[in-house]
Every structure is written in structure tokens, then in C-alpha cells.
Design a protein around this motif. Structure first.
Motif, PDB file in Angstrom:
ATOM      1  N   GLY A 138     -10.191  31.991  14.560  1.00 59.30           N
ATOM      2  CA  GLY A 138      -8.965  31.372  15.036  1.00 59.30           C
ATOM      3  C   GLY A 138      -9.069  30.898  16.474  1.00 59.30           C
ATOM      4  O   GLY A 138     -10.068  31.127  17.163  1.00 59.30           O
ATOM      5  N   TYR A 148     -13.418  26.616  14.222  1.00 61.45           N
ATOM      6  CA  TYR A 148     -12.131  26.776  13.549  1.00 61.45           C
ATOM      7  C   TYR A 148     -11.976  25.762  12.412  1.00 61.45           C
ATOM      8  O   TYR A 148     -11.474  26.085  11.333  1.00 61.45           O
ATOM      9  CB  TYR A 148     -11.020  26.610  14.578  1.00 61.45           C
ATOM     10  N   ASN A 182     -13.840  27.070   9.551  1.00 56.65           N
ATOM     11  CA  ASN A 182     -13.148  28.217   8.959  1.00 56.65           C
ATOM     12  C   ASN A 182     -11.948  27.797   8.113  1.00 56.65           C
ATOM     13  O   ASN A 182     -11.735  28.315   7.016  1.00 56.65           O
ATOM     14  CB  ASN A 182     -12.684  29.179  10.060  1.00 56.65           C
ATOM     15  N   VAL A 183     -11.143  26.863   8.626  1.00 51.30           N
ATOM     16  CA  VAL A 183      -9.965  26.442   7.873  1.00 51.30           C
ATOM     17  C   VAL A 183     -10.370  25.647   6.634  1.00 51.30           C
ATOM     18  O   VAL A 183      -9.715  25.716   5.592  1.00 51.30           O
ATOM     19  CB  VAL A 183      -9.009  25.618   8.764  1.00 51.30           C
ATOM     20  N   VAL A 206      -7.022  19.314   9.368  1.00 51.35           N
ATOM     21  CA  VAL A 206      -7.173  20.159  10.557  1.00 51.35           C
ATOM     22  C   VAL A 206      -7.810  19.385  11.702  1.00 51.35           C
ATOM     23  O   VAL A 206      -7.454  19.568  12.876  1.00 51.35           O
ATOM     24  CB  VAL A 206      -7.952  21.449  10.229  1.00 51.35           C
ATOM     25  N   LEU A 236      -5.308  31.330  10.660  1.00 53.92           N
ATOM     26  CA  LEU A 236      -6.058  30.177  10.172  1.00 53.92           C
ATOM     27  C   LEU A 236      -5.083  29.111   9.659  1.00 53.92           C
ATOM     28  O   LEU A 236      -4.748  28.176  10.353  1.00 53.92           O
ATOM     29  CB  LEU A 236      -7.063  30.612   9.113  1.00 53.92           C
ATOM     30  N   CYS A 237      -4.590  29.251   8.435  1.00 56.02           N
ATOM     31  CA  CYS A 237      -3.672  28.240   7.883  1.00 56.02           C
ATOM     32  C   CYS A 237      -2.378  28.127   8.685  1.00 56.02           C
ATOM     33  O   CYS A 237      -1.923  27.026   9.016  1.00 56.02           O
ATOM     34  CB  CYS A 237      -3.292  28.592   6.452  1.00 56.02           C
ATOM     35  N   VAL A 272      -2.256  26.031  11.969  1.00 58.23           N
ATOM     36  CA  VAL A 272      -2.278  24.573  11.766  1.00 58.23           C
ATOM     37  C   VAL A 272      -0.913  24.081  11.291  1.00 58.23           C
ATOM     38  O   VAL A 272      -0.425  23.039  11.743  1.00 58.23           O
ATOM     39  CB  VAL A 272      -3.361  24.167  10.743  1.00 58.23           C
ATOM     40  N   ILE A 284      -3.128  21.831   3.513  1.00 53.61           N
ATOM     41  CA  ILE A 284      -3.201  23.130   4.194  1.00 53.61           C
ATOM     42  C   ILE A 284      -1.915  23.919   3.954  1.00 53.61           C
ATOM     43  O   ILE A 284      -1.949  25.133   3.709  1.00 53.61           O
ATOM     44  CB  ILE A 284      -3.440  22.939   5.704  1.00 53.61           C
ATOM     45  N   TYR A 331      -1.614  27.524   2.256  1.00 56.12           N
ATOM     46  CA  TYR A 331      -0.940  28.566   3.039  1.00 56.12           C
ATOM     47  C   TYR A 331       0.079  29.321   2.176  1.00 56.12           C
ATOM     48  O   TYR A 331       0.074  30.559   2.127  1.00 56.12           O
ATOM     49  CB  TYR A 331      -0.247  27.923   4.240  1.00 56.12           C
TER      50      TYR A 331
END
Length: 307
Positions: free
Chosen positions: A103, A185, A188-189, A222, A270-271, A274, A288, A292
Motif C-alpha cells: 500500500g 502498488y 499489487n492492486v 489504478v 489496496l482496493c 483507490v 476496482i 472491492y
């Protein structure tokens, strides 16, 4: 140095073991069966090169870190604020704080509690997992990129990076650390939430056309938020996100590991981050946001099953 590992899960335990091997006095803070196993049998770290046995200091009490020169924050992002407040009451005022977390929002939380001049950010690149309580499996190369949050701490950040490098970790300093964190990041996302929702490896996402299409949409969203926040990403970087992911095709993402192990996932860091930023910027991130809400439902459902 006296080094504290706050959250000796896969990542924390692995880097702590490398630092211990280099001769530093390392205290590992953990909990549950993982802590019990380490107290009884020590910490075992398996890697491509060796099997390392660590007989360090293992505790569940943050006060054990009171005399640390530096504390590596490796807890899940969900626990950052509570962890920081607990540490604030026991650490020396000159103890450095280095976050190895996923993050891009942990730095702000830590800086609010400890002050920007003693908090340092780190982009962490490692494939590690808890194979069983007390045993860490690490594969492939690993590295750390360390940076300061304000220019007055530049020299300290360089010293930290040098100490890590001298300990056998491929580490370097960056004065644009939040940009480095944003690039990680994005990866990761792109892969973590989808892998957790579908219980899929990175390779599954790369190989399955429908999953890859979703990942590509997530990635684009993202990146658009990051660019709106002022970060510029080269076409070379964007074009190589998926090709570079081939190196981790057999990897279970940290969010997937958490779900499979019945732990809370880093959904908000993470989600959620954003989604919140996109709303502030009047932007739309529909893919996203969908992932989420799916993950929030799955986590709630999974936790009910374990009760």
C-alpha cells in the motif's frame, strides 16, 4: 544494531533472519501458533540457496522493542494505526521506523504518530510465505528500496539502506520513494485483489483470458488514479507490468495467502484506497470498485464460517 521486527510473518521473519545472520540483535514480534513454534523450535527459513535456522528473541510484547535502533513495520495495513500507537508508548524517541508494508497509505499514518523525520518508506520485493508455523519459504531474488519522507532525513535514509546492503540484502536508496511505492502498488492492486477473489495464482491470471482482461482493466484504472495524483509512469513501465509478472507466475499473492489462512485481507489499503481517492478526484474505477465490494462480501462470509 538492535532491530525490531514488528509483525514477523513471512516478510518480516525472512528479512529479520537475514539481518540476524549478519550479526544484528533482532527481536521478532509475532503471535499465535507461529510465535509458539518459533519459541519452541526457533525460526526456520528455507530459500533457494540454503536452510537457515534462527534462534533469536521471539515475543508478542511490543515493549520488547523498547531499546531498538530501528523497527521494521511488517504488520498488515489493517493493523498499522493500532500497532504504531502501541509502539509510540515504548520506543525511544530516536528509534527509526521503516515500513515494509503493502500500500501507499501506511506512511501517512506512521508519520502522524512518529513524525516524518523518523519514518522511512521501503518498497519491498520478495516472494515469501509461511509454509507452516515457524517455517518460512522464500523463493527467487529479493530487494529493498529505502527512502525518506522529507529531505532533512536524507542522510539517515542512506545510512539505513547501506546497513541493509551490508547485511546481505540487495538494498538501495531512493529520494523518490513514494513514486517507487506507487509502481509496486500498481502491481499489487492489479494482481492481489483478483487473485484473492478468484483463489488464483499470478500465473492463472496471466493465462486465463477472462481473468487477464479483468486484470488489465484494473491496472489501467489504478494507473489513471496515480497519474491524476501527479505520478508519471513511462510507457515502458506500463508495457512491462504483465511481462514482468511472469517471474512471479507460481506465486500466491499475500492477499490470497491471507484469505486461504482465514486472516483479514488488506482490502482497504489496496482496493479501498483507490476507490476513496477516485471519489475525491471525481474519477470512475468501476472494475476496482466491483472487486472491492466482492472481497468485502467474501471476507465477511469467510469469517462467519470460521466462527
Amino acid at each position: 544494531m538492535k532491530i525490531g521486527i514488528m509483525g514477523a510473518g513471512a516478510v518480516g521473519a525472512f528479512f529479520g533472519s537475514v539481518l540476524h545472520k549478519a550479526g544484528h540483535e533482532v527481536t521478532f514480534i509475532a503471535r499465535g501458533q507461529h510465535l509458539k513454534a518459533m519459541r519452541e523450535n526457533g525460526l526456520t527459513v528455507k530459500s533457494d540457496q540454503e536452510i537457515m535456522k534462527v534462534d533469536g528473541i521471539f515475543s508478542d510484547d511490543p515493549a520488547s522493542l523498547s531499546d531498538s535502533d530501528i523497527v521494521l513495520i511488517c504488520v498488515k495495513s489493517n493493523d498499522t494505526e493500532e500497532t504504531a500507537k502501541n509502539l509510540k508508548n515504548v520506543l525511544r524517541e530516536d528509534t527509526y521506523i521503516l515500513t515494509l508494508q503493502n500500500g501507499v497509505d501506511n506512511e501517512e499514518i506512521l508519520a502522524d504518530i512518529f513524525g516524518k523525520n523518523r519514518v522511512f518508506s521501503c518498497a519491498t520485493y520478495v516472494q515469501a510465505a509461511v509454509q507452516e508455523p515457524g517455517v518460512i519459504q522464500q523463493n527467487g531474488e529479493f530487494s529493498l528500496v529505502v527512502g525518506e519522507l522529507e529531505s532533512s532525513a536524507l542522510e539517515s535514509a542512506q545510512e539505513i539502506a547501506a546497513a541493509l546492503k551490508d547485511s546481505g540484502i540487495f538494498a538501495k536508496h531512493s529520494s523518490t520513494i513514494l513514486y517507487n511505492k506507487w509502481k509496486k502498488y500498481i502491481w499489487n492492486v492489479t494482481f492481489n485483489p483478483l487473485s484473492a477473489a478468484m483463489e488464483a495464482s499470478t500465473g492463472d491470471i496471466l493465462d486465463q483470458p477472462n481473468l487477464r482482461a479483468l486484470a488489465e482493466k484494473i491496472c489501467a484504472e489504478v494507473i489513471s488514479v496515480g497519474e491524476k495524483l501527479g505520478y508519471e509512469f513511462s510507457s515502458y513501465f506500463k508495457e512491462n507490468i504483465f511481462p514482468n509478472a511472469e517471474q512471479a507466475r507460481n506465486h500466491q499473492t499475500s492477499m490470497l495467502q491471507d484469505r486461504l489462512n482465514g486472516k483479514k485481507m488488506e482490502i482497504e489499503s489496496l482496493c479501498g484506497y483507490v476507490v476513496r481517492k477516485s471519489r475525491e478526484l471525481n474519477m470512475s474505477v468501476p472494475t476496482i470498485e466491483t472487486i472491492y465490494h466482492i472481497l468485502k462480501y467474501l471476507e465477511s462470509s469467510d469469517l462467519k464460517k470460521t466462527k
